[in-house]
Motif scaffolding. Structure first.
Motif, mmCIF file in Angstrom:
data_model
loop_
_atom_site.group_PDB
_atom_site.id
_atom_site.type_symbol
_atom_site.label_atom_id
_atom_site.label_comp_id
_atom_site.label_asym_id
_atom_site.label_seq_id
_atom_site.Cartn_x
_atom_site.Cartn_y
_atom_site.Cartn_z
ATOM 1 N N CYS A 59 40.381 53.568 25.599
ATOM 2 C CA CYS A 59 39.119 53.262 26.201
ATOM 3 C C CYS A 59 38.729 54.486 26.635
ATOM 4 C CB CYS A 59 39.231 52.097 27.177
ATOM 5 S SG CYS A 59 39.636 50.536 26.293
ATOM 6 N N ARG A 60 39.721 55.191 27.479
ATOM 7 C CA ARG A 60 39.225 56.499 28.128
ATOM 8 C C ARG A 60 38.594 57.587 27.323
ATOM 9 N NH1 ARG A 60 43.341 55.430 31.170
ATOM 10 N NH2 ARG A 60 44.954 56.412 29.848
ATOM 11 N N ARG A 61 39.000 57.698 25.968
ATOM 12 C CA ARG A 61 38.700 58.839 25.269
ATOM 13 C C ARG A 61 37.314 58.403 24.543
ATOM 14 N NH1 ARG A 61 41.559 58.426 20.841
ATOM 15 N NH2 ARG A 61 43.003 57.066 21.355
ATOM 16 N N THR A 62 36.917 57.151 24.414
ATOM 17 C CA THR A 62 35.744 56.677 23.980
ATOM 18 C C THR A 62 34.435 56.402 25.009
ATOM 19 O OG1 THR A 62 36.459 54.419 23.858
ATOM 20 C CG2 THR A 62 36.874 55.511 21.814
ATOM 21 N N GLY A 63 35.190 56.257 26.200
ATOM 22 C CA GLY A 63 34.048 56.464 27.384
ATOM 23 C C GLY A 63 33.887 54.745 27.547
ATOM 24 N N ILE A 64 34.729 53.735 27.264
ATOM 25 C CA ILE A 64 34.660 52.352 27.276
ATOM 26 C C ILE A 64 35.110 52.067 28.679
ATOM 27 C CG2 ILE A 64 35.332 49.976 26.916
ATOM 28 C CD1 ILE A 64 35.191 50.996 23.653
ATOM 29 N N ALA A 65 34.491 51.611 29.727
ATOM 30 C CA ALA A 65 35.048 51.262 31.083
ATOM 31 C C ALA A 65 34.456 49.844 31.394
ATOM 32 C CB ALA A 65 34.275 52.329 31.992
ATOM 33 N N PRO A 66 35.188 49.340 32.357
ATOM 34 C CA PRO A 66 34.982 47.932 32.849
ATOM 35 C C PRO A 66 33.588 48.072 33.712
ATOM 36 C CG PRO A 66 37.091 48.666 33.582
ATOM 37 C CD PRO A 66 36.518 49.630 32.990
ATOM 38 N N TYR B 147 34.366 43.584 30.362
ATOM 39 C CA TYR B 147 33.691 44.888 29.772
ATOM 40 C C TYR B 147 32.385 43.944 29.398
ATOM 41 C CZ TYR B 147 38.070 47.405 30.061
ATOM 42 O OH TYR B 147 39.069 48.097 30.402
ATOM 43 N N ASP B 148 31.604 44.824 29.188
ATOM 44 C CA ASP B 148 30.053 44.403 28.761
ATOM 45 C C ASP B 148 30.191 44.788 27.114
ATOM 46 O OD1 ASP B 148 27.600 44.135 28.031
ATOM 47 O OD2 ASP B 148 26.578 45.499 29.482
ATOM 48 N N PRO B 149 29.820 43.916 26.363
ATOM 49 C CA PRO B 149 29.838 44.032 24.870
ATOM 50 C C PRO B 149 28.724 44.995 24.567
ATOM 51 C CG PRO B 149 29.930 41.628 25.442
ATOM 52 C CD PRO B 149 29.576 42.366 26.592
ATOM 53 N N LYS B 150 27.581 45.143 25.218
ATOM 54 C CA LYS B 150 26.482 46.143 24.876
ATOM 55 C C LYS B 150 27.200 47.652 24.885
ATOM 56 C CE LYS B 150 22.366 43.789 24.995
ATOM 57 N NZ LYS B 150 20.781 43.554 25.642
ATOM 58 N N LEU B 151 27.720 47.877 26.255
ATOM 59 C CA LEU B 151 28.272 49.133 26.516
ATOM 60 C C LEU B 151 29.253 49.498 25.363
ATOM 61 C CD1 LEU B 151 28.811 51.500 28.308
ATOM 62 C CD2 LEU B 151 30.475 50.115 29.160
ATOM 63 N N ILE B 152 30.152 48.457 25.074
ATOM 64 C CA ILE B 152 31.088 48.853 23.773
ATOM 65 C C ILE B 152 30.699 49.138 22.486
ATOM 66 C CG2 ILE B 152 33.088 47.484 22.501
ATOM 67 C CD1 ILE B 152 33.618 45.894 25.109
ATOM 68 N N ARG B 153 29.563 48.423 21.987
ATOM 69 C CA ARG B 153 29.079 48.782 21.029
ATOM 70 C C ARG B 153 28.068 50.086 21.036
ATOM 71 N NH1 ARG B 153 30.288 47.515 16.566
ATOM 72 N NH2 ARG B 153 30.122 49.589 16.464
ATOM 73 N N ALA B 154 27.483 50.489 22.174
ATOM 74 C CA ALA B 154 26.951 51.633 22.388
ATOM 75 C C ALA B 154 27.856 52.819 22.190
ATOM 76 C CB ALA B 154 26.062 51.796 23.515
ATOM 77 N N ASP C 197 29.356 53.096 18.477
ATOM 78 C CA ASP C 197 28.398 53.690 17.820
ATOM 79 C C ASP C 197 28.282 55.679 18.311
ATOM 80 O OD1 ASP C 197 27.924 51.493 16.725
ATOM 81 O OD2 ASP C 197 26.036 51.168 17.623
ATOM 82 N N ALA C 198 28.206 55.739 19.377
ATOM 83 C CA ALA C 198 28.267 57.159 19.643
ATOM 84 C C ALA C 198 29.370 57.922 19.114
ATOM 85 C CB ALA C 198 27.971 57.322 21.301
ATOM 86 N N VAL C 199 30.549 57.439 19.484
ATOM 87 C CA VAL C 199 31.844 58.098 18.755
ATOM 88 C C VAL C 199 31.582 58.278 17.415
ATOM 89 C CG1 VAL C 199 34.246 57.973 18.616
ATOM 90 C CG2 VAL C 199 33.292 57.395 20.756
ATOM 91 N N GLN C 200 31.282 57.298 16.781
ATOM 92 C CA GLN C 200 31.118 57.253 15.103
ATOM 93 C C GLN C 200 29.881 57.754 14.622
ATOM 94 O OE1 GLN C 200 32.577 53.545 13.067
ATOM 95 N NE2 GLN C 200 31.915 52.840 15.176
ATOM 96 N N GLY C 201 29.193 58.524 15.554
ATOM 97 C CA GLY C 201 27.726 59.122 15.267
ATOM 98 C C GLY C 201 26.820 58.305 14.546
ATOM 99 N N ILE C 202 26.638 57.165 15.004
ATOM 100 C CA ILE C 202 25.764 56.002 14.604
ATOM 101 C C ILE C 202 24.561 56.048 15.754
ATOM 102 C CG2 ILE C 202 25.319 53.563 13.744
ATOM 103 C CD1 ILE C 202 28.351 53.505 13.062
ATOM 104 N N SER C 203 23.230 56.467 15.171
ATOM 105 C CA SER C 203 22.299 55.997 15.978
ATOM 106 C C SER C 203 21.787 54.699 15.947
ATOM 107 C CB SER C 203 21.022 57.054 15.765
ATOM 108 O OG SER C 203 20.715 56.620 14.414
#
Length: 85
Positions: free
Chosen positions: A31-38, A46-53, A56-62
């Protein structure tokens, strides 16, 4: 938008969704490495929208690529139109 549409994911459920048996040091490191925070002020939720965003950013998906992937292909759209006739 009503409050009934807001859904947060608790830490144990998120850990399971990411393939961990339980929230562990490696889960929190991921979670820390991907920027996913509570959610601020809601420790352990956790917010599902933040998780998806963040995923996507980690995988380079716009956002445009994600929307294009969810749109039916032109062939599928044509077949749907023909099926309605």
């Amino acid at each position: 938008m009503s409050l009934s549409h807001i859904q947060l994911i608790p830490t144990p459920e998120l850990a399971l969704l990411f393939g961990y048996n339980e929230p562990s040091a490696s889960f929190y490191d991921f979670c820390r490495r991907t920027g996913i925070a509570p959610v601020p002020g809601r420790r352990g939720w956790y917010d599902p929208k933040l998780i998806r965003a963040r995923l996507d950013a980690v995988q380079g998906i716009s956002a445009a690529e994600r929307e294009a992937a969810t749109q039916p292909s032109l062939v599928a759209q044509r077949r749907a139109r023909h099926a309605q006739r």
